[in-house]
Write an enzyme that holds these catalytic residues in place. Structure first.
Site, mmCIF file in Angstrom:
data_model
loop_
_atom_site.group_PDB
_atom_site.id
_atom_site.type_symbol
_atom_site.label_atom_id
_atom_site.label_comp_id
_atom_site.label_asym_id
_atom_site.label_seq_id
_atom_site.Cartn_x
_atom_site.Cartn_y
_atom_site.Cartn_z
ATOM 1 N N ASP A 1 0.738 -1.237 -0.029
ATOM 2 C CA ASP A 1 0.128 0.061 0.151
ATOM 3 C C ASP A 1 0.806 1.160 -0.108
ATOM 4 O O ASP A 1 1.668 1.507 1.006
ATOM 5 C CB ASP A 1 -0.839 -0.181 1.439
ATOM 6 C CG ASP A 1 -1.928 0.987 1.293
ATOM 7 O OD1 ASP A 1 -1.671 2.172 0.653
ATOM 8 O OD2 ASP A 1 -2.747 1.005 2.111
ATOM 9 N N ASP B 1 -5.627 7.883 -5.239
ATOM 10 C CA ASP B 1 -5.738 9.398 -4.850
ATOM 11 C C ASP B 1 -6.878 9.240 -3.577
ATOM 12 O O ASP B 1 -6.511 9.998 -2.715
ATOM 13 C CB ASP B 1 -6.725 9.863 -6.135
ATOM 14 C CG ASP B 1 -6.752 11.318 -6.007
ATOM 15 O OD1 ASP B 1 -6.015 11.732 -5.064
ATOM 16 O OD2 ASP B 1 -7.449 11.896 -7.061
#
Ligand code: AR6
Length: 181
Positions: free
Chosen positions: A9, A33
């Site tokens: 991540d 985003d």
């Protein structure tokens, strides 16, 4: 200079710069985003709004890059870029390469040494991962090897084994990319 590949991540990366696969509004979205704004907190959006109120009144153009704070992320800055939407009719590879090159130039201007990239355009913008990996790796490699870029480490953070494996294969073909944990 080093290129690493890691499955994970991007919001958890302890690097100077985390690259955001944004859209031209700079005001948030889904995918990477959304994760960056969620985890980084409202400070990032506040700076994005200020950019829109200033020099970026019409938004950020595809292929360009701009920096903000990283808020609460364990990074120092977020560099936002807008990848091209995949098109079967038009070759937009130069724009995808420009994203990587411009992010590295913005990072270098900030004095950053370590930069984490997601697989720009390969989610909501539908770019095939194999092609994106080749373009991204070549663009980073050529930018770093010009000698004018002070960035020492680029880490591609791939979401899931499938994307990681494709990047691994392309990196092996180019003879770059160690592993990182
Ligand atoms: N860490 C690393 N990679 C991730 C993460 C994460 N936390 N989350 C998703 N990915 P995308 P795009 C992967 O859609 O295609 C937004 O709405 C994902 O699996 O985030 O450039 C923007 O506002 C995929 O491989 O970016 C734009 O409107 C890759 O990151 C639009 O999406 C990129 O997927 C940009 O689309």
């Amino acid at each position: 200079m080093r290129i690493e590949l890691v499955e994970g991540d991007i919001t958890e990366q302890q690097v100077d710069v985390v690259v955001n696969a944004a859209n031209s509004s700079l005001l948030g979205g889904g995918g990477v985003d959304g994760a960056i704004h969620r985890r980084g907190g409202p400070e990032i959006l506040t700076e994005c709004r200020a950019l829109r109120a200033g020099h970026y009144g019409k938004g950020l153009k595809t292929g360009e890059a701009v920096a903000t704070t990283a808020g609460r992320l364990p990074a120092r800055w977020v560099v936002h870029t807008v990848g091209p939407v995949w098109s079967g009719d038009e070759d937009r590879s130069a724009l995808l390469a420009a994203c990587h090159r411009n992010c590295l130039h913005v990072a270098a201007d900030l004095g950053a040494h370590t930069v984490a990239f997601p697989a720009i355009s390969t989610g909501i913008y539908r770019w095939p991962v194999e092609s994106a990996a080749e373009i991204a790796l070549e663009a980073v490699l050529s930018t770093l090897s010009t000698g004018s870029c002070s960035v020492e480490l680029v880490r591609f953070v791939l979401f899931g084994t499938a994307a990681y494996d494709v990047f691994r294969e392309q990196a092996d073909a180019l003879g770059v990319g160690g592993d990182s944990v």
